[in-house]
Motif scaffolding. Structure first.
Motif, PDB file in Angstrom:
ATOM      1  N   VAL A 361     -79.312 -82.772  64.549  1.00 46.02           N
ATOM      2  CA  VAL A 361     -80.091 -82.794  65.790  1.00 46.02           C
ATOM      3  C   VAL A 361     -79.237 -82.313  66.958  1.00 46.02           C
ATOM      4  O   VAL A 361     -79.707 -81.562  67.833  1.00 46.02           O
ATOM      5  CB  VAL A 361     -80.635 -84.211  66.056  1.00 46.02           C
ATOM      6  N   GLY A 362     -77.962 -82.705  66.978  1.00 46.56           N
ATOM      7  CA  GLY A 362     -77.061 -82.249  68.027  1.00 46.56           C
ATOM      8  C   GLY A 362     -76.878 -80.747  68.016  1.00 46.56           C
ATOM      9  O   GLY A 362     -76.800 -80.099  69.073  1.00 46.56           O
ATOM     10  N   GLY A 363     -76.804 -80.161  66.823  1.00 39.86           N
ATOM     11  CA  GLY A 363     -76.681 -78.712  66.723  1.00 39.86           C
ATOM     12  C   GLY A 363     -77.889 -77.999  67.311  1.00 39.86           C
ATOM     13  O   GLY A 363     -77.749 -76.993  68.022  1.00 39.86           O
ATOM     14  N   LEU A 364     -79.090 -78.522  67.038  1.00 43.72           N
ATOM     15  CA  LEU A 364     -80.297 -77.917  67.606  1.00 43.72           C
ATOM     16  C   LEU A 364     -80.308 -78.062  69.126  1.00 43.72           C
ATOM     17  O   LEU A 364     -80.720 -77.137  69.852  1.00 43.72           O
ATOM     18  CB  LEU A 364     -81.544 -78.560  67.002  1.00 43.72           C
ATOM     19  N   ALA A 365     -79.836 -79.200  69.628  1.00 46.51           N
ATOM     20  CA  ALA A 365     -79.778 -79.407  71.080  1.00 46.51           C
ATOM     21  C   ALA A 365     -78.811 -78.410  71.728  1.00 46.51           C
ATOM     22  O   ALA A 365     -79.109 -77.853  72.804  1.00 46.51           O
ATOM     23  CB  ALA A 365     -79.353 -80.845  71.380  1.00 46.51           C
ATOM     24  N   VAL A 366     -77.660 -78.188  71.108  1.00 39.94           N
ATOM     25  CA  VAL A 366     -76.689 -77.216  71.628  1.00 39.94           C
ATOM     26  C   VAL A 366     -77.328 -75.832  71.720  1.00 39.94           C
ATOM     27  O   VAL A 366     -77.206 -75.134  72.737  1.00 39.94           O
ATOM     28  CB  VAL A 366     -75.426 -77.179  70.747  1.00 39.94           C
ATOM     29  N   TYR A 367     -78.018 -75.448  70.653  1.00 37.11           N
ATOM     30  CA  TYR A 367     -78.658 -74.125  70.677  1.00 37.11           C
ATOM     31  C   TYR A 367     -79.740 -74.052  71.760  1.00 37.11           C
ATOM     32  O   TYR A 367     -79.829 -73.063  72.503  1.00 37.11           O
ATOM     33  CB  TYR A 367     -79.278 -73.811  69.317  1.00 37.11           C
ATOM     34  N   VAL A 470     -88.228 -84.865  68.937  1.00 35.16           N
ATOM     35  CA  VAL A 470     -88.922 -85.480  67.792  1.00 35.16           C
ATOM     36  C   VAL A 470     -87.917 -85.851  66.702  1.00 35.16           C
ATOM     37  O   VAL A 470     -87.968 -86.957  66.134  1.00 35.16           O
ATOM     38  CB  VAL A 470     -89.998 -84.530  67.239  1.00 35.16           C
ATOM     39  N   ALA A 471     -86.982 -84.932  66.403  1.00 32.32           N
ATOM     40  CA  ALA A 471     -85.984 -85.213  65.368  1.00 32.32           C
ATOM     41  C   ALA A 471     -85.076 -86.365  65.779  1.00 32.32           C
ATOM     42  O   ALA A 471     -84.714 -87.219  64.953  1.00 32.32           O
ATOM     43  CB  ALA A 471     -85.157 -83.959  65.080  1.00 32.32           C
ATOM     44  N   ALA A 472     -84.708 -86.431  67.062  1.00 35.98           N
ATOM     45  CA  ALA A 472     -83.863 -87.526  67.537  1.00 35.98           C
ATOM     46  C   ALA A 472     -84.587 -88.869  67.415  1.00 35.98           C
ATOM     47  O   ALA A 472     -83.968 -89.884  67.069  1.00 35.98           O
ATOM     48  CB  ALA A 472     -83.453 -87.276  68.991  1.00 35.98           C
ATOM     49  N   LEU A 473     -85.876 -88.885  67.699  1.00 35.03           N
ATOM     50  CA  LEU A 473     -86.653 -90.115  67.536  1.00 35.03           C
ATOM     51  C   LEU A 473     -86.676 -90.550  66.069  1.00 35.03           C
ATOM     52  O   LEU A 473     -86.573 -91.747  65.759  1.00 35.03           O
ATOM     53  CB  LEU A 473     -88.080 -89.912  68.059  1.00 35.03           C
ATOM     54  N   LEU A 474     -86.805 -89.585  65.168  1.00 34.13           N
ATOM     55  CA  LEU A 474     -86.774 -89.909  63.734  1.00 34.13           C
ATOM     56  C   LEU A 474     -85.419 -90.482  63.332  1.00 34.13           C
ATOM     57  O   LEU A 474     -85.344 -91.447  62.570  1.00 34.13           O
ATOM     58  CB  LEU A 474     -87.093 -88.665  62.915  1.00 34.13           C
ATOM     59  N   VAL A 475     -84.340 -89.873  63.823  1.00 36.64           N
ATOM     60  CA  VAL A 475     -83.001 -90.380  63.500  1.00 36.64           C
ATOM     61  C   VAL A 475     -82.819 -91.785  64.059  1.00 36.64           C
ATOM     62  O   VAL A 475     -82.311 -92.688  63.375  1.00 36.64           O
ATOM     63  CB  VAL A 475     -81.914 -89.438  64.045  1.00 36.64           C
ATOM     64  N   GLY A 476     -83.238 -91.990  65.312  1.00 34.33           N
ATOM     65  CA  GLY A 476     -83.127 -93.322  65.900  1.00 34.33           C
ATOM     66  C   GLY A 476     -83.918 -94.358  65.128  1.00 34.33           C
ATOM     67  O   GLY A 476     -83.437 -95.477  64.882  1.00 34.33           O
TER      68      GLY A 476
END
Length: 516
Positions: A361-367, A470-476
């Motif tokens: 998720v962090g990689g997608l945020a960086v991009y 959305v992905a961060a919410l799933l991870v959380g």
């Protein structure tokens, strides 16, 4: 070359289900067969994509027909995994795997007689059936082959590494083969792969013991509803990309997927013998692992789609240069295999799954935030996503299987694969929808105006951040879910060989490495 003692050990392990191999070397024959199965899954579509222009010319295929040459495989594969996972847990994982491999060999041989695009689509659909019968079983059989979590992690890492090598070299190998041989050879290569897999699994893995299967009747209605919901969910993203958001067809398919999914859930909650017992999915390890896999599927699909468009259409890179630009991801995916087991041993399976999903998720945020400012940020995003993918596939998948009764491991593996397939499709659909809404003109045009470049950058940011949230919410949710309940006696009794005593999870991988 194996020694007589090693061969005897393999035969003993295969014929005595109570005895688990004490090292990967002792189970080399079984691991060779299981690795061949995963190699087929990773290599199949990637190597075929290179040949699509040649196939189109020789079979006089339309653009739509060519899309379904690969799409038929993906839809059938994703749609049938749950159903065949349930069948394998009832009638035997090894038996289902061997039947699927036989079907793979026959379908691949049929390629030699294909003369129309429709015939090739039928062959690809049959190959998808074979993949649905074999792929979930590769993880389930690797899991049940070993009794210690450390060896399970190392085995699944090995199997996935072989597959990722195939994925990396597939396009290059396919291009070289096409220079000297007809395109049919690219699919005929599945025949020796299937034979190798059958030998390894037939002689390296014991038949399922009776207490590792269950005899509940097959929930046919649940299988039909579940397959329909998944197939519709997988077809919709393709239709959105092809027909656009202005067409009613993709919206109708999406609308049909929702009631099919609702009816499936209602059926599984009311059925006496459900295809998928939803109480098992609600277990902490299972639900958290699936959440991590779903988040990873969303993020990787969205990133891959956006980076491909950016490199070739926005920045004007040639396909060859764009392939070089993706090398950081390929290198990390392949070379990172040696780091998976040490990382899992250091932090534990649950933390490894959570940290690796967060890295994706962090990689997608960086991009999403910085990708427009230069390739160095794109490369960083690719590295973060690849590093996370490399671990989460092993750790989250192993956690799902650890959280299930031993007679339900194949449908657990099918759940893991289905979660990735469906959320990957959703990620592409979301990205394509945002691009269609914000980008004016022909996206595939060779030269963009300054306005179109700005529109693409805005769309990439909006789509990327939407998927990131959305992905961060799933991870959380996955992290909270994994910690939400203490291990109960029921969890301990129904987990496959799991020791839930304090410190057992940290000690098991170390003990397994000693044994290896």
């Amino acid at each position: 070359m194996s020694s007589p003692e090693q061969t005897t050990a393999i035969v003993d392990a295969a014929t005595d289900p109570a005895r688990s191999p004490r090292s990967l070397r002792e189970a080399w024959l079984a691991l060779a067969g299981l690795s061949a199965v995963f190699l087929f899954e990773m290599l199949d579509n990637s190597i075929l994509n290179v040949a699509l222009p040649t196939i189109g010319r020789e079979l006089h295929a339309s653009t739509t027909a060519l899309q379904w040459v690969t799409g038929a495989y993906a839809v059938v594969f994703g749609g049938l995994m749950l159903a065949f996972g349930a069948v394998a847990d009832r009638f035997g994982r090894r038996r289902t795997m061997l039947i699927g491999l036989a079907l793979l060999g026959v379908a691949s041989l049929a390629t030699a007689f294909v003369s129309t695009a429709e015939q090739l689509i039928a062959v690809r659909a049959a190959t998808g059936v074979a993949a649905a019968m074999t792929t979930p079983g590769s993880m389930a059989l690797a899991f049940r082959l070993f009794g210690a979590d450390g060896l399970r992690v190392r085995a699944i890492t090995l199997i996935s590494t072989v597959g990722l090598v195939g994925l990396a070299i597939g396009p290059t190998a396919g291009g070289l083969v096409l220079a000297v041989a007809p395109w049919q050879v690219l699919l005929l290569v599945n025949v020796p792969v299937a034979v190798l897999a059958m030998i390894g699994i037939r002689f390296g893995i014991a038949a399922d013991a009776a207490d590792e299967l269950h005899r509940d009747p097959v929930d046919v209605a649940g299988a039909v509803l579940g397959t329909a919901a998944i197939v519709l969910a997988l077809v919709a993203p393709t239709l959105f990309v092809d027909a656009g958001t202005g067409s009613w067809v993709p919206w109708a398919v999406t609308a049909a997927a929702v009631p099919a999914a609702v009816l499936f859930v209602l059926r599984e909650r009311s059925a006496r013998h459900p295809l998928l017992d939803l109480r098992l999915v609600a277990r902490p390890l299972v639900s958290s692992g699936l959440a991590f896999k779903a988040a990873t599927g969303l993020a990787t699909a969205g990133l891959g789609y956006l980076v491909t468009l950016q490199l070739q259409l926005d920045w004007g890179w040639s396909p060859a240069l764009a392939a070089v630009g993706m090398l950081p991801q390929v290198v990390v995916l392949i070379a990172g295999g040696s780091l998976v087991s040490p990382f899992v041993e250091r932090v534990g399976l649950e933390r490894a799954a959570a940290i690796s999903a967060a890295a994706v998720v962090g990689g997608l945020a960086v991009y999403s935030l910085l990708g427009r400012f230069g390739y160095v940020w794109v490369a960083l995003a690719l590295v973060l996503v690849a590093a996370g993918m490399r671990v989460v596939g092993v750790a989250a998948g192993t956690n799902v299987l650890r959280g299930l009764p031993k007679e339900r491991t194949t449908i657990g593996a099918a759940l893991v694969d289905t979660a990735s397939e469906v959320t990957s499709g959703i990620g592409i659909a979301v990205t394509g929808t945002v691009l269609a809404a914000l980008f004016t003109g022909d996206l595939a045009a060779s030269h963009w105006t300054a306005r179109q470049t700005a529109e693409f950058q805005q769309a990439a940011t909006v789509a990327g951040l939407t998927l990131t949230v959305v992905a961060a919410l799933l991870v959380g949710w996955g992290i909270i879910r994994g910690r939400s309940a203490p291990i109960t006696a029921d969890d301990s009794d129904s987990s496959a060989g799991r020791d839930d005593s304090p410190g057992a999870e940290a000690d098991a991988p170390r003990a397994a490495q000693h044994a290896g």
